[in-house]
Design a protein around this motif. Structure first.
Motif, PDB file in Angstrom:
ATOM      1  N   LYS A   1      24.084  11.080   4.518  1.00  0.00           N
ATOM      2  CA  LYS A   1      24.104  10.756   5.943  1.00  0.00           C
ATOM      3  C   LYS A   1      22.766  10.138   6.317  1.00  0.00           C
ATOM      4  O   LYS A   1      21.947  10.744   7.000  1.00  0.00           O
ATOM      5  N   PRO A   2      22.511   8.909   5.875  1.00  0.00           N
ATOM      6  CA  PRO A   2      21.192   8.293   6.106  1.00  0.00           C
ATOM      7  C   PRO A   2      20.939   8.021   7.583  1.00  0.00           C
ATOM      8  O   PRO A   2      21.853   7.721   8.348  1.00  0.00           O
ATOM      9  N   LYS A   3      19.686   8.152   7.962  1.00  0.00           N
ATOM     10  CA  LYS A   3      19.258   7.909   9.338  1.00  0.00           C
ATOM     11  C   LYS A   3      18.444   6.621   9.396  1.00  0.00           C
ATOM     12  O   LYS A   3      18.019   6.087   8.374  1.00  0.00           O
ATOM     13  N   ALA A   4      18.217   6.142  10.621  1.00  0.00           N
ATOM     14  CA  ALA A   4      17.482   4.899  10.808  1.00  0.00           C
ATOM     15  C   ALA A   4      16.083   4.987  10.218  1.00  0.00           C
ATOM     16  O   ALA A   4      15.544   4.001   9.722  1.00  0.00           O
ATOM     17  N   SER A   5      15.490   6.173  10.260  1.00  0.00           N
ATOM     18  CA  SER A   5      14.165   6.392   9.688  1.00  0.00           C
ATOM     19  C   SER A   5      14.196   7.619   8.797  1.00  0.00           C
ATOM     20  O   SER A   5      14.773   8.649   9.173  1.00  0.00           O
ATOM     21  N   PHE A   6      13.592   7.510   7.621  1.00  0.00           N
ATOM     22  CA  PHE A   6      13.556   8.679   6.734  1.00  0.00           C
ATOM     23  C   PHE A   6      12.724   9.798   7.340  1.00  0.00           C
ATOM     24  O   PHE A   6      12.839  10.954   6.941  1.00  0.00           O
ATOM     25  N   TYR A   7      11.870   9.464   8.318  1.00  0.00           N
ATOM     26  CA  TYR A   7      11.060  10.490   8.993  1.00  0.00           C
ATOM     27  C   TYR A   7      11.939  11.518   9.686  1.00  0.00           C
ATOM     28  O   TYR A   7      11.506  12.639   9.959  1.00  0.00           O
ATOM     29  N   ALA A   8      13.181  11.129  10.021  1.00  0.00           N
ATOM     30  CA  ALA A   8      14.097  12.055  10.685  1.00  0.00           C
ATOM     31  C   ALA A   8      14.665  13.089   9.719  1.00  0.00           C
ATOM     32  O   ALA A   8      15.256  14.076  10.152  1.00  0.00           O
ATOM     33  N   ASP A   9      14.497  12.870   8.439  1.00  0.00           N
ATOM     34  CA  ASP A   9      14.916  13.833   7.418  1.00  0.00           C
ATOM     35  C   ASP A   9      13.688  14.642   7.019  1.00  0.00           C
ATOM     36  O   ASP A   9      12.781  14.126   6.360  1.00  0.00           O
ATOM     37  N   LYS A  10      13.642  15.894   7.399  1.00  0.00           N
ATOM     38  CA  LYS A  10      12.402  16.663   7.242  1.00  0.00           C
ATOM     39  C   LYS A  10      11.992  16.853   5.785  1.00  0.00           C
ATOM     40  O   LYS A  10      10.799  16.830   5.460  1.00  0.00           O
ATOM     41  N   GLU A  11      12.955  17.019   4.868  1.00  0.00           N
ATOM     42  CA  GLU A  11      12.600  17.218   3.461  1.00  0.00           C
ATOM     43  C   GLU A  11      12.062  15.936   2.844  1.00  0.00           C
ATOM     44  O   GLU A  11      11.037  15.953   2.150  1.00  0.00           O
ATOM     45  N   LEU A  12      12.744  14.828   3.093  1.00  0.00           N
ATOM     46  CA  LEU A  12      12.298  13.550   2.538  1.00  0.00           C
ATOM     47  C   LEU A  12      10.989  13.114   3.182  1.00  0.00           C
ATOM     48  O   LEU A  12      10.101  12.579   2.507  1.00  0.00           O
ATOM     49  N   SER A  13      10.869  13.362   4.470  1.00  0.00           N
ATOM     50  CA  SER A  13       9.634  13.031   5.186  1.00  0.00           C
ATOM     51  C   SER A  13       8.450  13.793   4.602  1.00  0.00           C
ATOM     52  O   SER A  13       7.381  13.217   4.348  1.00  0.00           O
ATOM     53  N   GLU A  14       8.628  15.078   4.373  1.00  0.00           N
ATOM     54  CA  GLU A  14       7.538  15.875   3.809  1.00  0.00           C
ATOM     55  C   GLU A  14       7.205  15.404   2.389  1.00  0.00           C
ATOM     56  O   GLU A  14       6.028  15.307   2.021  1.00  0.00           O
ATOM     57  N   TYR A  15       8.226  15.082   1.611  1.00  0.00           N
ATOM     58  CA  TYR A  15       7.982  14.627   0.241  1.00  0.00           C
ATOM     59  C   TYR A  15       7.110  13.378   0.230  1.00  0.00           C
ATOM     60  O   TYR A  15       6.108  13.308  -0.481  1.00  0.00           O
ATOM     61  N   PHE A  16       7.474  12.382   1.031  1.00  0.00           N
ATOM     62  CA  PHE A  16       6.725  11.128   1.026  1.00  0.00           C
ATOM     63  C   PHE A  16       5.349  11.275   1.680  1.00  0.00           C
ATOM     64  O   PHE A  16       4.387  10.621   1.271  1.00  0.00           O
ATOM     65  N   THR A  17       5.260  12.146   2.684  1.00  0.00           N
ATOM     66  CA  THR A  17       3.955  12.380   3.307  1.00  0.00           C
ATOM     67  C   THR A  17       2.975  12.953   2.295  1.00  0.00           C
ATOM     68  O   THR A  17       1.835  12.501   2.177  1.00  0.00           O
ATOM     69  N   ARG A  18       3.425  13.939   1.527  1.00  0.00           N
ATOM     70  CA  ARG A  18       2.544  14.569   0.537  1.00  0.00           C
ATOM     71  C   ARG A  18       2.323  13.651  -0.669  1.00  0.00           C
ATOM     72  O   ARG A  18       1.273  13.726  -1.315  1.00  0.00           O
TER      73      ARG A  18
ATOM     74  N   GLY B   1       0.771  -1.236   0.000  1.00  0.00           N
ATOM     75  CA  GLY B   1       0.000   0.000   0.000  1.00  0.00           C
ATOM     76  C   GLY B   1       0.802   1.286   0.000  1.00  0.00           C
ATOM     77  O   GLY B   1       0.229   2.376   0.053  1.00  0.00           O
ATOM     78  N   MET B   2       2.134   1.197  -0.069  1.00  0.00           N
ATOM     79  CA  MET B   2       2.955   2.408  -0.113  1.00  0.00           C
ATOM     80  C   MET B   2       3.162   2.852  -1.557  1.00  0.00           C
ATOM     81  O   MET B   2       3.085   2.027  -2.481  1.00  0.00           O
ATOM     82  N   PRO B   3       3.450   4.129  -1.795  1.00  0.00           N
ATOM     83  CA  PRO B   3       3.871   4.540  -3.132  1.00  0.00           C
ATOM     84  C   PRO B   3       5.101   3.730  -3.544  1.00  0.00           C
ATOM     85  O   PRO B   3       5.910   3.330  -2.699  1.00  0.00           O
ATOM     86  N   GLN B   4       5.249   3.480  -4.843  1.00  0.00           N
ATOM     87  CA  GLN B   4       6.337   2.617  -5.303  1.00  0.00           C
ATOM     88  C   GLN B   4       7.712   3.098  -4.858  1.00  0.00           C
ATOM     89  O   GLN B   4       8.566   2.286  -4.469  1.00  0.00           O
ATOM     90  N   SER B   5       7.967   4.390  -4.903  1.00  0.00           N
ATOM     91  CA  SER B   5       9.291   4.897  -4.527  1.00  0.00           C
ATOM     92  C   SER B   5       9.566   4.697  -3.038  1.00  0.00           C
ATOM     93  O   SER B   5      10.690   4.371  -2.645  1.00  0.00           O
ATOM     94  N   LEU B   6       8.555   4.863  -2.193  1.00  0.00           N
ATOM     95  CA  LEU B   6       8.730   4.642  -0.763  1.00  0.00           C
ATOM     96  C   LEU B   6       8.893   3.151  -0.468  1.00  0.00           C
ATOM     97  O   LEU B   6       9.696   2.759   0.387  1.00  0.00           O
ATOM     98  N   CYS B   7       8.159   2.318  -1.175  1.00  0.00           N
ATOM     99  CA  CYS B   7       8.300   0.872  -1.007  1.00  0.00           C
ATOM    100  C   CYS B   7       9.714   0.432  -1.394  1.00  0.00           C
ATOM    101  O   CYS B   7      10.342  -0.372  -0.685  1.00  0.00           O
ATOM    102  N   PHE B   8      10.233   0.967  -2.484  1.00  0.00           N
ATOM    103  CA  PHE B   8      11.581   0.621  -2.927  1.00  0.00           C
ATOM    104  C   PHE B   8      12.629   1.092  -1.911  1.00  0.00           C
ATOM    105  O   PHE B   8      13.578   0.366  -1.590  1.00  0.00           O
ATOM    106  N   LEU B   9      12.464   2.304  -1.396  1.00  0.00           N
ATOM    107  CA  LEU B   9      13.407   2.810  -0.390  1.00  0.00           C
ATOM    108  C   LEU B   9      13.362   1.947   0.865  1.00  0.00           C
ATOM    109  O   LEU B   9      14.403   1.624   1.448  1.00  0.00           O
ATOM    110  N   THR B  10      12.166   1.551   1.280  1.00  0.00           N
ATOM    111  CA  THR B  10      12.020   0.702   2.463  1.00  0.00           C
ATOM    112  C   THR B  10      12.686  -0.651   2.238  1.00  0.00           C
ATOM    113  O   THR B  10      13.412  -1.155   3.112  1.00  0.00           O
TER     114      THR B  10
END
Length: 207
Positions: A127-144, A64-73
């Motif tokens: 500088k990847p983090k354990a969760s992409f949610y910790a990256d505000k730009e990437l988090s906002e992109y995937f949320t929207r 149920g995730m967008p394809q790009s988020l599923c691939f990143l996960t």
């Protein structure tokens, strides 16, 4: 759904793009593994389990995730598999070894992502983090991307009441990357990230 070595990777097409599948197949081809697509889970997007003797590596990801988020996960979880395989199980799950592997995989596969996300991902890969949610730009992109009508805390005006996680807050002011918000019942103040997805705006009678 379970996928094993010498499998039909096209079964992943509802979840990730064909171009992304070529990278998944390349990365996983040396390993004995189970890849399981799960119904959406609130607490995580995916996970990895190192195998006990004789058992396969085990990766799960949410449907149920967008394809790009599923691939990143999926890339995130494969990075766990590869880093544990190379460096052993005593390394930290999201330590420097995992970060290096994950970063390399993102950069290697960047062409498989939609163009709108590539700059965010290349920046995140430095500088990847354990969760992409910790990256505000990437988090906002995937949320929207998941919800174009999403309302984030940063979107609403100061002095607006809003509901978040079944509590009502008043947005006060921004301090660095967070906002001071007062919880209505207790009057306690909290620092909340601007990318927090709020449930709704609450309007009170100002009599």
């Amino acid at each position: 759904m379970r996928l094993e070595n010498k499998i039909d990777y096209s079964k992943l097409l509802p979840h990730i793009s064909l171009k992304a599948i070529t990278f998944i197949e390349r990365w996983l081809s040396p390993y004995y593994f189970h890849l399981i697509i799960k119904n959406p889970r609130e607490t995580k997007l995916g996970d990895y389990r190192f195998p006990k003797k004789g058992n396969p590596h085990r990766i799960t990801i949410n449907a149920g995730m967008p394809q790009s988020l599923c691939f990143l996960t999926l890339t995130h979880e494969i990075a766990h598999l590869i880093s544990f395989d190379i460096f052993g199980t005593k390394i930290r799950p999201h330590g420097k070894e995992w970060k290096k592997v994950f970063s390399d995989l993102i950069i290697e596969s960047i062409s498989a992502y939609d163009e709108a996300s590539r700059n965010y991902l290349l920046k995140y890969a430095k500088k990847p983090k354990a969760s992409f949610y910790a990256d505000k730009e990437l988090s906002e992109y995937f949320t929207r991307l998941q919800n174009p009508k999403a309302l984030l805390l940063k979107d609403i005006d100061d002095n607006t009441w809003f509901k978040l996680n079944n509590k009502v807050f008043l947005k006060l002011e921004k301090v660095n990357s967070r906002y001071i918000c007062m919880e209505r019942m207790t009057k306690k103040r909290y620092f909340i990230i601007g990318n927090a997805l709020i449930d709704e705006i609450i309007e009170y009678d100002k009599k």
